[in-house]
Design an enzyme around this catalytic site. Sequence first.
Site, PDB file in Angstrom:
ATOM      1  CG  ASP A 299      -2.003   0.951   1.341  1.00  0.00           C
ATOM      2  OD1 ASP A 299      -2.770   0.814   0.275  1.00  0.00           O
ATOM      3  OD2 ASP A 299      -2.099   1.989   2.264  1.00  0.00           O
ATOM      4  CD  GLU A 357      -1.970   2.425  -3.699  1.00  0.00           C
ATOM      5  OE1 GLU A 357      -3.207   2.942  -3.808  1.00  0.00           O
ATOM      6  OE2 GLU A 357      -1.649   2.443  -2.434  1.00  0.00           O
ATOM      7  CG  HIS A 428      -9.392  -1.016  -3.009  1.00  0.00           C
ATOM      8  ND1 HIS A 428      -8.489  -1.151  -3.423  1.00  0.00           N
ATOM      9  CD2 HIS A 428      -9.158  -0.275  -1.843  1.00  0.00           C
ATOM     10  CE1 HIS A 428      -7.358  -0.724  -2.836  1.00  0.00           C
ATOM     11  NE2 HIS A 428      -7.834   0.003  -1.692  1.00  0.00           N
ATOM     12  CG  ASP A 429      -8.030   2.933  -3.403  1.00  0.00           C
ATOM     13  OD1 ASP A 429      -8.893   2.997  -2.471  1.00  0.00           O
ATOM     14  OD2 ASP A 429      -6.925   2.671  -3.643  1.00  0.00           O
TER      15      ASP A 429
HETATM   16  C1  NOJ Z   1      -4.176   3.233  -0.757  1.00  0.00           C
HETATM   17  C2  NOJ Z   1      -5.485   2.245  -0.482  1.00  0.00           C
HETATM   18  O1  NOJ Z   1      -5.736   1.510  -1.674  1.00  0.00           O
HETATM   19  C3  NOJ Z   1      -6.552   2.950  -0.084  1.00  0.00           C
HETATM   20  O2  NOJ Z   1      -7.834   2.137  -0.056  1.00  0.00           O
HETATM   21  C4  NOJ Z   1      -6.092   3.502   1.367  1.00  0.00           C
HETATM   22  O3  NOJ Z   1      -7.242   4.360   1.561  1.00  0.00           O
HETATM   23  C5  NOJ Z   1      -5.141   4.239   1.187  1.00  0.00           C
HETATM   24  N1  NOJ Z   1      -3.996   3.435   0.489  1.00  0.00           N
HETATM   25  C6  NOJ Z   1      -4.398   4.360   2.594  1.00  0.00           C
HETATM   26  O4  NOJ Z   1      -3.994   3.015   3.123  1.00  0.00           O
END
Ligand code: NOJ
Length: 628
Positions: A299, A357, A428-429
């Site tokens: 992440d 990510e 999911h974002d």
């Molecule tokens: C990226 C994640 O994909 C997201 O869902 C999250 O809110 C942020 N990082 C913080 O962890």
Amino acid sequence: MQLSLNSKVKDVCKHPLGRDIVEKLLLQLGKSSWLVDNPIVGNLSLKTIKVIVGKKVGPGFFDVVLDLLNSELDSPRADIVSPTPAWWKEAVFYQVYPRSFTDQGIPGIIDKLDYLQNLGVDAIWLSPVYDSPNDDNGYDIRDYYSIMREFGTMEDMDALISGLHSRGMKLVMDLVVNHTSDEHQWFKEALDNESSPYRDFYFFRKSHANRNGHDDRAEHDSSISLGDKKSYDGKPPNNWTSFFGGPAWNYYPEQDIWALHLFSKKQMDLNWENPALREEIYKMVRWWLAKGVDGFRLDVINYISKFEGLPDGDDFIGQLMKYTGVERYFYGPRLHEYLKELRQEAFEPFKAFSVGETPGIGLRAGRLLTDEYRKELDLIFSFDHLEAPGKTRFDDYQYDLVHLKDHYVKHLNFDGGHGWHTLFYNNHDNPRMISKIDSSGLYAKPLAKLLAVLQMTLRGTPFIYQGDEIGAKNENFASMDDIHDVESHGIYNDYLAEGLGPEAAFKRILAGTRDHARVMMKWDEVLRQQGVNESDADLSVLRFYQDIIRWRRQTCACVYGTLEFLDAKTKDVFRYKRLHEDGNIFVEANLGINAAKSASQEGFMFVIGNYSDGFGDLRPYEVRVYEH
Ligand code: NOJ
């Protein structure tokens, strides 16, 4: 080469990070990179540019950018090699968001393993299932060593791992180590006790002196009582803003101290400068790998190294990127060192896979993170292709697939065989990509299949997000009451504070909210699409996914074939070949709704497409795949 104000624009563009940053800035401004490639501009010194644009960008801009550029001395290699085979280059991944995949947590996922296997998936990336108070749906971890009660137990987790392995599938867990929950034991102890060994696991700071003219003498004046200090209206230690709205610092009146949180107030940033923290993380990663996990999705991993002293962010960059301070941590000076160490200490002994990510990372910096010889990450997720140039997720606009083509033409052959790419449109974002392209929903089905084809035939590893395989679209949320996400609410409040009316603010949230992707997976739709005995003419998206994944598995060109773009300049049509000694493929796609001429290639036979047959002009969003 160290850069200074005497350097020319073309020197900046030769610098790997410089080129990425210039392209990113131009992209945000909606301008073409021709601007800097033109020799007249290229030969101007930064000093001259500063005179020209100084007023607009403000006094500190050039120093901040030079600091950043001078922190990176490496460039990606220029030689060309053949990619080495790896399971994760051949695999099709599927992201499971446990909160909404089923309502049964980990046992619910186990129940669906046959479904995933039938779909043709080789590995799942599981979003966090660790113990968490759920301020950000599990991305705020309270205990790395236990499972969130509502998702099940550690025994369930073990059963999931063996259920996957017995089917020849792999498990990639989410690894959230830029921050922990404020309810993590480390943070609780660190906050309560200044001399706790955990204090330096986080960023605790006193109020910033004299920020915005504020006089913070209270902090230094021992004659001021603790009680007064508690009510003391200090300013955060720097001007960084949180991705979820408001400042990136939370004030703890009892202790009269601030702590850094780039995300929600309950997601406290970890201090990777501290070797003891890093060792705790490596230990925990090894613990999971010893259990049988096959790798991790890391992440926001590019945020783990912050510039020393946590200096203020530049206001101009902040306005442009919508978040102040990002340039002080999105590519920090010790990032590569930490990633190499993490790989060596934890991943390497288990031959574990890693995908980071990495928001904001451009083409060249991406190579420095993933080229195999550098031994950092295997893959990264960057997000530039998800929005049109100059747009952000919260802009309400129609995405043109021509941007996607331009992005791929520029990116996919850039690694010289040293690195590899991820191919994805959803997670999911983000709101659902097919709704971004066609909000009417008229073309949802051909579009879903078109994206599936690109994902399965371009050069890189496909990551399907739950629901892609049934062509999931955006939701019709009616008001903020329908929205649960902490990010959406934080940003909504920021919009109101900026003076936007509730209706206009909601409209922006509706365009970009992550909740579109977080609603319950529609299993009734899965059943419908599985059950319908459709003719080829109307093959369901689900059955199309199954077919194309199966075909990809037996077609070496899809994975290791060289990628050749054809007619790259023809707008609206995307054509490419993948060439491999075992057979070649040719793909052509109409990127718009107007009919376009097909250019089927000599000797190639039609294999699969998103319309009933592969003849005549290309219809709206039609894609055809041929092999030879
Ligand atoms: C990226 C994640 O994909 C997201 O869902 C999250 O809110 C942020 N990082 C913080 O962890």
